[in-house]
Design a protein around this motif. Structure first.
Motif, mmCIF file in Angstrom:
data_model
loop_
_atom_site.group_PDB
_atom_site.id
_atom_site.type_symbol
_atom_site.label_atom_id
_atom_site.label_comp_id
_atom_site.label_asym_id
_atom_site.label_seq_id
_atom_site.Cartn_x
_atom_site.Cartn_y
_atom_site.Cartn_z
ATOM 1 N N LEU A 1 -13.699 -42.591 22.076
ATOM 2 C CA LEU A 1 -12.992 -43.127 22.823
ATOM 3 C C LEU A 1 -11.281 -42.181 23.215
ATOM 4 O O LEU A 1 -11.155 -41.450 21.978
ATOM 5 C CB LEU A 1 -12.207 -44.429 22.085
ATOM 6 N N VAL A 2 -11.079 -42.102 24.104
ATOM 7 C CA VAL A 2 -10.001 -41.286 24.509
ATOM 8 C C VAL A 2 -8.743 -42.143 24.471
ATOM 9 O O VAL A 2 -8.600 -43.074 25.311
ATOM 10 C CB VAL A 2 -10.190 -40.631 25.692
ATOM 11 N N ASP A 3 -7.916 -41.865 23.463
ATOM 12 C CA ASP A 3 -6.522 -42.570 23.421
ATOM 13 C C ASP A 3 -5.372 -41.943 23.173
ATOM 14 O O ASP A 3 -5.160 -40.991 22.132
ATOM 15 C CB ASP A 3 -6.683 -43.560 22.138
ATOM 16 N N THR A 4 -4.475 -41.640 24.322
ATOM 17 C CA THR A 4 -3.122 -40.863 24.314
ATOM 18 C C THR A 4 -2.069 -41.383 23.279
ATOM 19 O O THR A 4 -1.072 -40.789 23.285
ATOM 20 C CB THR A 4 -2.771 -40.734 25.818
ATOM 21 N N ALA A 5 -2.325 -42.784 23.148
ATOM 22 C CA ALA A 5 -1.401 -43.369 22.086
ATOM 23 C C ALA A 5 -1.728 -43.304 20.650
ATOM 24 O O ALA A 5 -0.926 -44.102 19.755
ATOM 25 C CB ALA A 5 -0.869 -44.736 22.431
ATOM 26 N N ALA A 6 -2.852 -42.752 20.204
ATOM 27 C CA ALA A 6 -3.169 -42.671 18.969
ATOM 28 C C ALA A 6 -3.508 -41.322 18.290
ATOM 29 O O ALA A 6 -3.475 -40.179 19.129
ATOM 30 C CB ALA A 6 -4.553 -43.429 18.851
ATOM 31 N N THR A 7 -3.589 -41.125 17.185
ATOM 32 C CA THR A 7 -4.036 -39.979 16.627
ATOM 33 C C THR A 7 -5.338 -39.834 16.383
ATOM 34 O O THR A 7 -6.043 -41.016 16.463
ATOM 35 C CB THR A 7 -3.474 -39.703 15.185
ATOM 36 N N SER A 8 -6.305 -38.833 16.000
ATOM 37 C CA SER A 8 -7.691 -38.848 15.920
ATOM 38 C C SER A 8 -8.337 -39.375 14.937
ATOM 39 O O SER A 8 -7.692 -39.113 13.796
ATOM 40 C CB SER A 8 -8.197 -37.443 16.237
ATOM 41 N N PHE A 9 -9.264 -40.043 14.980
ATOM 42 C CA PHE A 9 -10.225 -40.737 13.879
ATOM 43 C C PHE A 9 -11.447 -40.566 14.033
ATOM 44 O O PHE A 9 -11.963 -40.562 15.224
ATOM 45 C CB PHE A 9 -9.767 -42.255 13.609
ATOM 46 N N LEU A 10 -12.265 -41.021 13.046
ATOM 47 C CA LEU A 10 -13.746 -40.630 13.023
ATOM 48 C C LEU A 10 -14.129 -41.978 12.621
ATOM 49 O O LEU A 10 -13.451 -42.697 11.942
ATOM 50 C CB LEU A 10 -14.441 -39.647 11.970
ATOM 51 N N ASP A 11 -15.162 -42.552 12.880
ATOM 52 C CA ASP A 11 -15.956 -43.799 12.453
ATOM 53 C C ASP A 11 -16.339 -43.641 11.039
ATOM 54 O O ASP A 11 -17.476 -42.769 10.945
ATOM 55 C CB ASP A 11 -16.775 -44.411 13.560
ATOM 56 N N LEU A 12 -16.038 -44.492 10.398
ATOM 57 C CA LEU A 12 -16.621 -44.373 8.971
ATOM 58 C C LEU A 12 -18.084 -44.328 8.864
ATOM 59 O O LEU A 12 -18.750 -43.599 8.005
ATOM 60 C CB LEU A 12 -15.886 -45.518 7.951
ATOM 61 N N LYS A 13 -18.890 -45.155 9.470
ATOM 62 C CA LYS A 13 -20.370 -45.306 9.575
ATOM 63 C C LYS A 13 -21.067 -44.248 10.288
ATOM 64 O O LYS A 13 -22.179 -44.113 9.888
ATOM 65 C CB LYS A 13 -20.609 -46.625 10.061
#
Length: 149
Positions: free
Chosen positions: A54-66
């Protein structure tokens, strides 16, 4: 005649060599955005496997745990417009992540459960490409040339 040291005589040549070896900025590239239920997503390659971020300019980068298996738990803080929240996440180091022609090596990102975001988008989301990585990419997002949201 002045007595100059050998390194002082080579200094101009060292500068010339440094200029020759400096990286040349790559040409701009276009990475197509896809749309999932009003959300912009892109395909990213992690360890030679295609994943959806997902591209989100208002968030920092994350990975899905699963989506990622090697994890070590650590506490992190998440800041949004509503304030800062301390939570725990799993730390993941990706050996390699490729976005377009750009390769990130040994990239460390937190992993959290993104299943609620995946449900909202109607498809599993493997990560969030946030403002931190978008800035490192030098990304410009063109919403005019993509399909209607």
């Amino acid at each position: 005649m002045r007595n100059r040291s050998f390194p002082a005589l080579l200094a101009p040549f060292a500068l010339l060599l440094a200029v020759e070896l400096a990286p040349i900025p790559g040409a701009a590239q276009e990475i197509p955005l896809q749309t999932l239920r009003q959300a912009a997503v892109i395909e990213v390659e992690v360890a030679s496997q295609s994943m959806l971020f997902l591209v989100d300019t208002a968030a920092t980068s994350f990975l899905d745990l699963k989506s990622f298996c090697r994890r070590e738990e650590r506490d992190i803080e998440i800041t949004s417009w509503t304030g800062t929240l301390a939570t725990s996440a799993k730390g993941v180091t990706l050996k390699e992540m490729v976005i377009g022609n750009t390769k990130f090596v040994r990239l460390k990102l937190p992993a959290v459960d993104l299943s609620a975001i995946g449900k909202a988008c109607g498809r599993k989301i493997d990560g969030i490409l946030g403002v931190d990585l978008l800035a490192r990419l030098g990304a410009t997002i063109n919403l005019k040339s993509r399909p209607c949201m």
